[in-house]
Enzyme design. Structure first.
Site, mmCIF file in Angstrom:
data_model
loop_
_atom_site.group_PDB
_atom_site.id
_atom_site.type_symbol
_atom_site.label_atom_id
_atom_site.label_comp_id
_atom_site.label_asym_id
_atom_site.label_seq_id
_atom_site.Cartn_x
_atom_site.Cartn_y
_atom_site.Cartn_z
ATOM 1 N N ARG A 28 0.748 -1.251 0.056
ATOM 2 C CA ARG A 28 -0.222 0.347 0.020
ATOM 3 C C ARG A 28 1.025 1.450 0.693
ATOM 4 N NH1 ARG A 28 -5.094 -1.694 0.539
ATOM 5 N NH2 ARG A 28 -4.945 -3.745 1.264
ATOM 6 N N ASP A 29 0.597 2.283 -0.410
ATOM 7 C CA ASP A 29 1.099 3.535 -1.404
ATOM 8 C C ASP A 29 1.879 3.993 0.682
ATOM 9 O OD1 ASP A 29 1.683 5.425 -3.485
ATOM 10 O OD2 ASP A 29 1.711 6.149 -0.882
ATOM 11 N N ILE A 30 2.180 4.759 1.018
ATOM 12 C CA ILE A 30 2.339 5.175 2.439
ATOM 13 C C ILE A 30 1.643 7.244 2.291
ATOM 14 C CG2 ILE A 30 4.125 6.691 2.019
ATOM 15 C CD1 ILE A 30 4.842 5.797 4.568
ATOM 16 N N GLU A 94 9.116 9.806 -8.731
ATOM 17 C CA GLU A 94 9.505 10.224 -7.299
ATOM 18 C C GLU A 94 10.343 9.340 -7.150
ATOM 19 O OE1 GLU A 94 6.417 11.402 -4.982
ATOM 20 O OE2 GLU A 94 5.773 13.386 -5.875
ATOM 21 N N HIS A 99 7.185 0.992 -10.560
ATOM 22 C CA HIS A 99 6.107 0.556 -10.019
ATOM 23 C C HIS A 99 4.446 0.808 -10.393
ATOM 24 C CE1 HIS A 99 7.451 4.503 -8.683
ATOM 25 N NE2 HIS A 99 6.175 5.038 -8.800
ATOM 26 N N MET A 100 3.769 0.588 -10.311
ATOM 27 C CA MET A 100 2.811 0.313 -11.263
ATOM 28 C C MET A 100 1.187 1.141 -9.816
ATOM 29 S SD MET A 100 0.109 -1.933 -13.320
ATOM 30 C CE MET A 100 0.729 -1.611 -14.930
ATOM 31 N N HIS A 101 0.908 1.749 -10.361
ATOM 32 C CA HIS A 101 -0.196 2.975 -9.420
ATOM 33 C C HIS A 101 -1.554 1.736 -8.988
ATOM 34 C CE1 HIS A 101 1.665 5.967 -7.420
ATOM 35 N NE2 HIS A 101 2.642 6.194 -8.645
HETATM 36 P P1 DGP Z 1 5.714 8.540 -8.497
HETATM 37 O O1 DGP Z 1 4.974 9.513 -8.082
HETATM 38 O O2 DGP Z 1 4.802 7.532 -9.558
HETATM 39 O O3 DGP Z 1 7.524 8.000 -8.305
HETATM 40 O O4 DGP Z 1 5.273 7.288 -6.810
HETATM 41 C C1 DGP Z 1 5.805 6.735 -5.707
HETATM 42 C C2 DGP Z 1 5.015 7.122 -4.839
HETATM 43 O O5 DGP Z 1 5.700 5.882 -4.361
HETATM 44 C C3 DGP Z 1 3.825 8.125 -4.137
HETATM 45 O O6 DGP Z 1 2.919 8.006 -4.274
HETATM 46 C C4 DGP Z 1 4.621 8.237 -2.276
HETATM 47 C C5 DGP Z 1 5.061 5.857 -2.485
HETATM 48 N N1 DGP Z 1 6.002 6.369 -1.447
HETATM 49 C C6 DGP Z 1 6.892 6.906 -1.137
HETATM 50 N N2 DGP Z 1 7.411 6.861 -0.185
HETATM 51 C C7 DGP Z 1 7.050 5.945 -0.121
HETATM 52 C C8 DGP Z 1 7.532 4.825 1.902
HETATM 53 O O7 DGP Z 1 8.854 4.602 2.413
HETATM 54 N N3 DGP Z 1 6.241 3.665 1.185
HETATM 55 C C9 DGP Z 1 5.306 3.566 1.017
HETATM 56 N N4 DGP Z 1 4.419 2.239 1.445
HETATM 57 N N5 DGP Z 1 5.402 4.196 -0.283
HETATM 58 C C10 DGP Z 1 6.261 5.056 -0.293
#
Ligand code: DGP
Length: 116
Positions: A28-30, A94, A99-101
């Site tokens: 899961r996204d943080i 970022e 990764h795929m959301h």
């Molecule tokens: P992008 O912008 O497509 O590179 O999305 C990166 C995503 O990664 C963003 O939605 C927040 C997520 N993210 C960043 N750091 C962490 C983390 O430490 N843990 C988790 N679960 N997600 C993270």
């Protein structure tokens, strides 16, 4: 350079992992932008979608298939959801580990913001 996602995959830092197999891990996204916001990532560190090779076709297909399976698990498959892969600066990437959301559980609105 090691990314935060490599550390989650390796279990070095905590992640809310919802799926794992020999090719991909999903957690899961943080900073969730929807009731369901899961990231599906290759277990090996591929920086961007630009870096996929012919040898990664099974992996790329697995990412898509796993996204659909998680959507079903989350109960959002029928209503629908959105899959996003950001690439490099203009794509808004970022974290430089492919990764795929998977986003769902609400109406996602317009596909992209109009030019500002
Ligand atoms: P992008 O912008 O497509 O590179 O999305 C990166 C995503 O990664 C963003 O939605 C927040 C997520 N993210 C960043 N750091 C962490 C983390 O430490 N843990 C988790 N679960 N997600 C993270």
């Amino acid at each position: 350079m090691t990314t935060i996602f490599e550390k989650i995959i390796a279990g070095e830092i905590p992640g809310d992992i919802v799926y794992r197999d020999e090719l991909v891990t999903a957690f899961r996204d943080i900073q969730p932008l929807a009731p369901t916001h899961v990231l599906i990532v290759p277990n090996k560190p591929i920086p961007t979608v630009n870096d996929l090779t012919d040898a990664d076709e099974a992996l790329a297909g697995r990412m898509l298939h796993v996204a659909a399976r998680i959507a079903a698990q989350e109960g959002i498959a029928e209503d629908g959801y959105r899959l996003i892969i950001n690439c490099n600066r203009n794509g808004g990437q970022e974290v430089y580990h492919l990764h795929m959301h998977l986003l769902g559980g609400r109406r996602m609105g317009r596909m992209v913001m109009p030019p500002q």
